[in-house]
Design an enzyme around this catalytic site. Structure first.
Site, short mmCIF file in Angstrom:
data_model
loop_
_atom_site.label_atom_id
_atom_site.label_comp_id
_atom_site.label_asym_id
_atom_site.label_seq_id
_atom_site.Cartn_x
_atom_site.Cartn_y
_atom_site.Cartn_z
N GLY A 142 8.19 -0.80 -3.52
CA GLY A 142 8.99 -1.61 -2.61
C GLY A 142 8.12 -2.30 -1.58
N ALA A 143 7.27 -1.51 -0.93
CA ALA A 143 6.39 -2.08 0.10
C ALA A 143 5.44 -3.11 -0.49
CB ALA A 143 5.61 -0.96 0.79
N GLY A 196 -7.13 -1.59 -5.15
CA GLY A 196 -5.95 -1.29 -4.35
C GLY A 196 -4.77 -2.18 -4.68
N ASP A 215 3.76 -5.53 -9.00
CA ASP A 215 4.45 -5.71 -7.71
C ASP A 215 4.07 -7.05 -7.07
OD1 ASP A 215 5.48 -3.15 -8.04
OD2 ASP A 215 3.78 -2.23 -7.02
N THR A 239 -9.62 -7.13 -7.31
CA THR A 239 -10.16 -6.22 -6.30
C THR A 239 -9.34 -4.94 -6.26
OG1 THR A 239 -8.90 -7.43 -4.64
CG2 THR A 239 -11.23 -7.92 -4.76
N GLY A 253 1.15 -8.17 -18.70
CA GLY A 253 -0.25 -7.91 -18.33
C GLY A 253 -1.10 -9.15 -18.58
#
Ligand code: RIB
Length: 301
Positions: free
Chosen positions: A42-43, A286, A251, A284, A221
């Site tokens: 969600g975030a 994260g 996301d 990158t 993808g």
């Protein structure tokens, strides 16, 4: 359409572990990393949309623990309205993410405070939900909270049912579009008793339309995406990039897609832009930390 996106969803702290390859069942491997970054589907989607210039509000919860601050970092810095994010007596959602050298990840989520985004809590935010031009939902909150959010909105409902949870069929069919990868599409069809043997994206998309969805976006993808509705099925190409970490790429796609949809883009134009944002994000490490803002030059096909 009101130009605000309301995301009802999860906020996690991501514990990132780097490994050469993913462990086999029962195997122990040594890894590295161990740092905490902002995550939660969600975030992530809220931040991706806000960075692309959308007005975004969030309905969710974090715990009263040290993980709350890093989990909220990008939601705050990207300007997402957090007035409907509560601090509750639980732990902040935690995701343990192992990323292998090929950039592919495995994720296990401990929901913690996200479990409190239930029917009662979502219902208490009905005024905010009534304002939404787009309501964007994922599968990391309780099913009764998911259904309640749809009940209170008059906006367009966009659902990325990741992970695939059991939700009432009539509520899920409000999704326009449903966004899923091939695996999730198969599970949704199974839930509808409409499973097919094929994993062919066009056949999966057609089966979802036949099951009653008004529109479908399949994310594929590095193979891109496809958009399907009553007018037909369109393949969306994605730029070729060097993938370092695919965490949160779906996301990034969903958030950027909604940012364009609310500005009036067609499904195809929104998905074309979203594919470029998703491709940018895998370069990158994260999730949120890898998302571009609207000033960034995106890779092209
Ligand atoms: O989609 C990636 C996200 O899944 C991570 O940020 C993690 O928190 C889990 O929710």
């Amino acid at each position: 359409m009101n130009n605000r996106i309301v995301v009802v969803g999860s906020i996690n702290a991501d514990l990132n572990v780097l490994v050469d390859r993913h462990p086999a069942p029962g195997e122990t491997l040594l890894g590295s990393g161990g740092h905490i970054t902002a995550g939660g589907k969600g975030a992530n989607q809220a931040v991706a949309a806000a960075l692309q210039g959308a007005d975004v509000a969030f309905v969710g919860a974090v715990g009263k623990d040290p993980y709350a601050a890093p989990a909220l970092e990008f939601l705050r810095s990207s300007g997402v309205d957090l007035t409907a994010v509560s601090e509750v007596d639980d732990t902040t959602g935690l995701a343990v993410i192992t990323v292998a050298k090929d950039g592919e990840n495995n994720i296990v989520v401990i929901p913690g405070a996200n479990s409190l985004v239930n029917c009662d809590y979502v219902s208490s935010q009905s005024a905010l939900l009534a304002e939404a031009g787009i309501l964007l939902l994922q599968g990391e909150i309780p099913a009764d909270g998911f259904k309640e959010a749809i009940h209170h909105t008059m906006g367009r409902v966009v659902v990325n049912l990741a992970p695939v949870i059991e939700v009432e069929k009539s509520a899920l069919l409000e999704a326009d579009p449903i966004i899923a990868n091939e695996h999730e599409a198969g599970l949704i069809l199974d839930q509808f008793g409409a499973g097919i043997d094929s994993m062919d994206p066009h056949e999966l998309a057609q089966a979802l339309l036949d099951a009653g969805f008004a529109s479908v976006v399949l994310t594929l993808g590095s193979a891109g995406a496809l958009v399907a509705d009553a007018t037909g099925i369109t393949d969306i190409a994605t730029p070729t990039v060097q993938a370092v970490d695919t965490t949160g790429a779906g996301d990034a796609f969903a958030g950027a897609f909604c940012a364009r949809l609310i500005k009036g883009d067609s499904l195809i134009d929104a998905a074309t832009h979203a594919a470029r944002v998703g491709a940018y994000s895998v370069q990158t490490a994260g999730a949120q930390a890898s998302y571009p803002d609207a000033s960034v030059s995106l890779p092209s096909v």
